[in-house]
Scaffold this motif. Structure first.
Motif, mmCIF file in Angstrom:
data_model
loop_
_atom_site.group_PDB
_atom_site.id
_atom_site.type_symbol
_atom_site.label_atom_id
_atom_site.label_comp_id
_atom_site.label_asym_id
_atom_site.label_seq_id
_atom_site.Cartn_x
_atom_site.Cartn_y
_atom_site.Cartn_z
ATOM 1 N N ASP A 1 0.837 -1.202 0.000
ATOM 2 C CA ASP A 1 0.000 0.000 0.000
ATOM 3 C C ASP A 1 0.875 1.255 0.000
ATOM 4 N N TRP A 2 1.959 1.231 0.783
ATOM 5 C CA TRP A 2 2.887 2.373 0.787
ATOM 6 C C TRP A 2 3.526 2.530 -0.593
ATOM 7 N N VAL A 3 3.984 1.435 -1.163
ATOM 8 C CA VAL A 3 4.635 1.480 -2.478
ATOM 9 C C VAL A 3 3.682 2.083 -3.508
ATOM 10 N N ASP A 4 2.455 1.582 -3.547
ATOM 11 C CA ASP A 4 1.470 2.095 -4.507
ATOM 12 C C ASP A 4 1.149 3.563 -4.238
ATOM 13 N N GLY A 5 0.982 3.909 -2.963
ATOM 14 C CA GLY A 5 0.666 5.300 -2.612
ATOM 15 C C GLY A 5 1.800 6.257 -2.941
ATOM 16 N N ALA A 6 3.030 5.838 -2.723
ATOM 17 C CA ALA A 6 4.181 6.688 -3.049
ATOM 18 C C ALA A 6 4.259 6.920 -4.556
ATOM 19 N N HIS A 7 4.020 5.863 -5.333
ATOM 20 C CA HIS A 7 4.030 6.028 -6.798
ATOM 21 C C HIS A 7 2.886 6.920 -7.265
ATOM 22 N N ARG A 8 1.703 6.741 -6.661
ATOM 23 C CA ARG A 8 0.555 7.601 -7.032
ATOM 24 C C ARG A 8 0.850 9.067 -6.694
ATOM 25 N N THR A 9 1.456 9.295 -5.557
ATOM 26 C CA THR A 9 1.767 10.671 -5.160
ATOM 27 C C THR A 9 2.801 11.275 -6.098
ATOM 28 N N ALA A 10 3.803 10.502 -6.471
ATOM 29 C CA ALA A 10 4.804 10.992 -7.428
ATOM 30 C C ALA A 10 4.140 11.335 -8.761
ATOM 31 N N GLN A 11 3.202 10.482 -9.199
ATOM 32 C CA GLN A 11 2.486 10.755 -10.447
ATOM 33 C C GLN A 11 1.620 12.007 -10.329
ATOM 34 N N ALA A 12 1.004 12.203 -9.164
ATOM 35 C CA ALA A 12 0.160 13.385 -8.951
ATOM 36 C C ALA A 12 0.999 14.662 -9.016
ATOM 37 N N ILE A 13 2.201 14.605 -8.468
ATOM 38 C CA ILE A 13 3.089 15.783 -8.524
ATOM 39 C C ILE A 13 3.498 16.048 -9.965
#
Length: 175
Positions: A132-144
């Motif tokens: 969940d952390w891995v997916d969330g970190a990637h999603r946040t990077a994509q959002a930025i």
């Protein structure tokens, strides 16, 4: 030299003797002996099994602690970089892009480090929390990178914080 040979010969002669009797099974003692051997083998197997269980538990504990440490340190760095990006964005700084790449890189670096440290020894509940952390970190990077709308970005950050809190709480429970 002759004295040495005599000493060896005396030792050999002194140790040989013939015992009277015949070889055979003592029928009265055989059942007790078999029971004793059976109990000994059983206890040895149980002891070996217990040692192996302790060894496996130790490997699991070490794997969990290693991944928890990776999450703790790398996610702290990522959160610091994201906070610098948010701060620059909120203040209207002219160099928001100077904080964008470090935030994206820190998030992806943390996600990759955590994903790379997960092993089969880690229990499923923790594996899920780490993923969940891995997916969330990637999603946040994509959002930025995509310059997400503030509401969407804030939701992504909230989700990221929740996954981090959940994973770290599960990690704390292992200590």
């Amino acid at each position: 030299m002759v004295g040495s040979a005599a000493a060896v010969l005396a030792a050999v002669v002194g140790c040989t003797s013939v015992t009277e009797g015949h070889g055979g099974v003592n029928a009265e003692d055989a059942p007790a002996y078999r029971t004793s051997m059976s109990v000994s083998v059983s206890e040895s197997a149980a002891s070996s099994s217990a040692r192996e269980s302790e060894h496996q538990a130790s490997l699991t504990t070490q794997a969990v602690h290693d991944t928890c440490e990776t999450l703790s340190t790398s996610s702290a760095d990522a959160i610091d970089a994201v906070n610098a990006y948010v701060s620059a964005f909120n203040s209207g700084a002219t160099d928001v892009s100077g904080t964008e790449d470090p935030a994206v890189n820190a998030l992806n670096k943390s996600a990759d480090a955590v994903a790379g440290s997960v092993t089969d020894a880690i229990p499923d509940q923790l594996k899920t929390a780490f993923q969940d952390w891995v997916d969330g970190a990637h999603r946040t990077a994509q959002a930025i990178t995509a310059h997400a709308a503030p509401g969407d970005f804030n939701q992504t950050i909230q989700d990221l914080n929740d996954t981090r809190s959940n994973a770290l709480s599960l990690c704390d429970a292992t200590y």
